[in-house]
Design a protein around this motif. Structure first.
Motif: not given
Length: 181
Positions: A103-107, A112-115, A121-122, A144-145
């Motif tokens: 989340l910190a590095s990729g959004v 926004v990103v969905g759950y 992604r992981v 960490v957004p």
């Protein structure tokens, strides 16, 4: 870990969404706590004491906290789009840490990103609820957004700081319209 890394310094700072408690170790920013009024603050300090094994020391003029305070102030005035702070990830581990680091590095700011998307992604498609749990236990909100994680149907989802704070953060970043009043 030496004693300087283990020591915890904290301060309460104003923000666009109310007072925030910031705590840092020698490694970096370790905790951001919403609604840092006395009862919440005391509970958070007790948790830091227990989890980190060190007595948190109030240090409003701390060199350790100066840069996090500066960057958060710049973020809330719209002048900062990306935090560049050293972070101490010791309050999270395993899947939660993996999700929070992604989340910190990729959004980035303003997105926004969905759950479920974050789970994919992981490498854990189908782990949307576990991603929600990771967001709920995020020790470093705003920095960490987790406010950028939303439901796939467009709903806001939950937020530890309250849905109004999530709306305000997303409006600040231009994702939602600013409130009319």
């Amino acid at each position: 870990m030496n004693s300087d890394e283990q020591s915890v310094e904290w301060s309460v700072v104003p923000s666009g969404i109310g007072p925030l408690l910031l705590a840092a170790t020698g490694t970096g920013l370790v905790s951001v706590v919403f609604h840092a009024h006395p009862p919440v603050r005391e509970k958070a300090l007790g948790q830091l004491r227990t989890r980190l094994g060190a007595e948190p020391v109030q240090s409003p003029g701390s060199a350790r906290l100066a840069e996090p305070i500066r960057q958060l102030a710049a973020y809330f005035t719209g002048g900062l789009k990306e935090f560049t702070l050293p972070l101490d990830w010791s309050l999270t581990s395993g899947f939660h840490r993996e999700v929070l680091r992604e989340l910190a590095s990729g959004v980035p700011y303003g997105t926004v990103v969905g759950y479920g998307d974050l789970a994919a992604r992981v490498g854990q498609p189908g782990a949307a609820q576990a991603v929600g749990a990771a967001m709920g236990s995020n020790p470093l909100p705003v920095v960490v957004p987790c406010h950028r994680v939303v439901e796939s149907d467009g709903g806001l989802g939950g937020f530890g700081g309250g849905l109004e704070a999530k709306r305000q953060l997303l409006a600040l970043e231009g994702v939602l319209p600013q409130p009319l009043f």
